[in-house]
Design a protein around this motif. Structure first.
Motif, PDB file in Angstrom:
ATOM      1  N   UNK A  10       8.559  18.694  -1.872  1.00 35.58           N
ATOM      2  CA  UNK A  10       7.889  17.977  -2.963  1.00 35.58           C
ATOM      3  C   UNK A  10       8.338  16.524  -3.000  1.00 35.58           C
ATOM      4  N   UNK A  11       9.632  16.309  -2.846  1.00 32.66           N
ATOM      5  CA  UNK A  11      10.172  14.945  -2.847  1.00 32.66           C
ATOM      6  C   UNK A  11       9.515  14.116  -1.754  1.00 32.66           C
ATOM      7  N   UNK A  12       9.393  14.694  -0.561  1.00 29.81           N
ATOM      8  CA  UNK A  12       8.800  13.977   0.570  1.00 29.81           C
ATOM      9  C   UNK A  12       7.294  13.808   0.389  1.00 29.81           C
ATOM     10  N   UNK A  13       6.636  14.827  -0.182  1.00 27.77           N
ATOM     11  CA  UNK A  13       5.192  14.784  -0.368  1.00 27.77           C
ATOM     12  C   UNK A  13       4.767  13.594  -1.227  1.00 27.77           C
ATOM     13  N   UNK A  14       5.573  13.275  -2.247  1.00 25.46           N
ATOM     14  CA  UNK A  14       5.230  12.206  -3.175  1.00 25.46           C
ATOM     15  C   UNK A  14       5.926  10.883  -2.832  1.00 25.46           C
ATOM     16  N   UNK A  15       6.514  10.810  -1.632  1.00 21.15           N
ATOM     17  CA  UNK A  15       7.110   9.562  -1.168  1.00 21.15           C
ATOM     18  C   UNK A  15       8.324   9.129  -1.967  1.00 21.15           C
ATOM     19  N   UNK A  16       9.084  10.099  -2.474  1.00 24.16           N
ATOM     20  CA  UNK A  16      10.255   9.782  -3.286  1.00 24.16           C
ATOM     21  C   UNK A  16      11.536  10.028  -2.492  1.00 24.16           C
ATOM     22  N   UNK A  17      12.667   9.617  -3.065  1.00 22.89           N
ATOM     23  CA  UNK A  17      13.962  10.036  -2.554  1.00 22.89           C
ATOM     24  C   UNK A  17      14.657  10.850  -3.638  1.00 22.89           C
ATOM     25  N   UNK A  18      15.847  11.350  -3.347  1.00 22.11           N
ATOM     26  CA  UNK A  18      16.516  12.237  -4.306  1.00 22.11           C
ATOM     27  C   UNK A  18      16.796  11.532  -5.632  1.00 22.11           C
ATOM     28  N   UNK A  19      17.156  10.248  -5.565  1.00 23.73           N
ATOM     29  CA  UNK A  19      17.464   9.518  -6.798  1.00 23.73           C
ATOM     30  C   UNK A  19      16.221   9.279  -7.652  1.00 23.73           C
ATOM     31  N   UNK A  20      15.141   8.799  -7.006  1.00 24.09           N
ATOM     32  CA  UNK A  20      13.921   8.521  -7.777  1.00 24.09           C
ATOM     33  C   UNK A  20      13.295   9.811  -8.304  1.00 24.09           C
ATOM     34  N   UNK A  21      13.408  10.881  -7.526  1.00 23.47           N
ATOM     35  CA  UNK A  21      12.900  12.183  -7.980  1.00 23.47           C
ATOM     36  C   UNK A  21      13.693  12.657  -9.198  1.00 23.47           C
ATOM     37  N   UNK A  22      15.004  12.505  -9.140  1.00 24.40           N
ATOM     38  CA  UNK A  22      15.865  12.915 -10.257  1.00 24.40           C
ATOM     39  C   UNK A  22      15.513  12.158 -11.523  1.00 24.40           C
ATOM     40  N   UNK A  23      15.309  10.852 -11.386  1.00 26.55           N
ATOM     41  CA  UNK A  23      14.938  10.025 -12.536  1.00 26.55           C
ATOM     42  C   UNK A  23      13.601  10.462 -13.111  1.00 26.55           C
ATOM     43  N   UNK A  24      12.663  10.767 -12.217  1.00 25.55           N
ATOM     44  CA  UNK A  24      11.314  11.129 -12.654  1.00 25.55           C
ATOM     45  C   UNK A  24      11.309  12.420 -13.475  1.00 25.55           C
ATOM     46  N   UNK A  25      12.123  13.406 -13.070  1.00 24.37           N
ATOM     47  CA  UNK A  25      12.123  14.678 -13.811  1.00 24.37           C
ATOM     48  C   UNK A  25      13.221  14.728 -14.876  1.00 24.37           C
ATOM     49  N   UNK A  26      14.083  13.708 -14.897  1.00 24.49           N
ATOM     50  CA  UNK A  26      15.082  13.610 -15.955  1.00 24.49           C
ATOM     51  C   UNK A  26      16.316  14.464 -15.765  1.00 24.49           C
ATOM     52  N   UNK A  27      16.856  14.486 -14.545  1.00 25.36           N
ATOM     53  CA  UNK A  27      18.102  15.220 -14.291  1.00 25.36           C
ATOM     54  C   UNK A  27      19.073  14.323 -13.532  1.00 25.36           C
ATOM     55  N   UNK A  28      20.326  14.728 -13.492  1.00 25.32           N
ATOM     56  CA  UNK A  28      21.342  13.979 -12.765  1.00 25.32           C
ATOM     57  C   UNK A  28      21.067  14.066 -11.259  1.00 25.32           C
ATOM     58  N   UNK A  29      21.128  12.935 -10.526  1.00 25.73           N
ATOM     59  CA  UNK A  29      20.884  12.964  -9.084  1.00 25.73           C
ATOM     60  C   UNK A  29      21.781  13.928  -8.318  1.00 25.73           C
ATOM     61  N   UNK A  30      23.005  14.149  -8.824  1.00 26.47           N
ATOM     62  CA  UNK A  30      23.925  15.068  -8.149  1.00 26.47           C
ATOM     63  C   UNK A  30      23.356  16.489  -8.125  1.00 26.47           C
ATOM     64  N   UNK A  31      22.643  16.852  -9.189  1.00 20.79           N
ATOM     65  CA  UNK A  31      22.035  18.188  -9.255  1.00 20.79           C
ATOM     66  C   UNK A  31      21.042  18.372  -8.118  1.00 20.79           C
ATOM     67  N   UNK A  32      20.164  17.379  -7.928  1.00 22.14           N
ATOM     68  CA  UNK A  32      19.164  17.462  -6.870  1.00 22.14           C
ATOM     69  C   UNK A  32      19.821  17.418  -5.502  1.00 22.14           C
TER      70      UNK A  32
END
Length: 228
Positions: A10-32
């Protein structure tokens, strides 16, 4: 594919990285980060955040891996024009641009991708594609009809044109500029290519190879047979 792998997809499908994905869904990047590394399993709360944030993600696919990754309109008919080198993805999300492909002279578009997409197509089991536009005109009839959606992959090096394949071409020649869909074959005249229509009422025509300003390999077409 594990559920952790599906989140990574999903992260790759929407052209995101782990940090931007974490911000988008509202969780700590370490979790992702730990989920992608396979150290932790995602919680139900995290999965719910993903589904709520990305409303075109198929929840069944996310949870079980069954069905398509993305929820989208199922076209009545999809034609695929593919080569052995194509890399197929589970589901491809393709931008649809408001650019007309006409079997004649039209305003040339130097970069289709600079235009804002008017919609997105979500089609399973296609090779990687760069965009889609509507077909206008009858040069490829009945294979392609006016109103069909043609899906293409931009050719970065014109020397990689596959002879006999169908392309979306931008041509500039003798002061004229036009965008067209044609089969491309080698010409008997050195330094030229022959553009061929599927419609037998359109005669083949030769153009200098260096008159091609843009080429995109046609990978598929979508035809909606019912408007109701």
């Amino acid at each position: 594919m594990t559920i952790n792998n599906r989140i990574d997809l999903i992260i790759k499908q929407f052209g995101l990285n782990k940090n931007s994905f974490s911000t988008k869904i509202g969780v700590n990047p370490t979790v992702i980060h730990n989920i992608i590394k396979g150290r932790n399993a995602p919680s139900f709360e995290l999965l719910n955040k993903i589904v709520l944030t990305f409303d075109n993600i198929n929840p069944e696919w996310l949870l079980t891996g069954e069905g398509p990754m993305l929820r989208g309109i199922k076209p009545d008919e999809i034609n695929r024009f593919s080569s052995k080198a194509d890399t197929y993805l589970h589901t491809v999300r393709i931008p649809l641009y408001n650019v007309e492909a006409i079997g004649g002279v039209v305003e040339v578009y130097d970069s289709i991708a600079d235009t804002e997409p008017i919609a997105w197509l979500e089609i399973p089991n296609l090779p990687k594609c760069d965009g889609a536009i509507y077909m206008v005109g009858d040069s490829m009839y009945p294979l392609l009809k006016s109103g069909d959606i043609i899906i293409y992959k931009v050719l970065n090096d014109l020397q990689n044109i596959l002879w006999g394949e169908m392309y979306l071409l931008s041509i500039a020649h003798n002061g004229d500029a036009f965008l067209t869909v044609k089969y491309v074959k080698q010409s008997d005249t050195p330094g030229y290519v022959t553009l061929i229509s599927y419609n037998e009422h359109h005669q083949p025509k030769d153009f200098p190879f260096d008159s091609i300003r843009f080429a995109a390999h046609i990978k598929a077409s979508v035809r909606i047979n019912s408007m109701g």
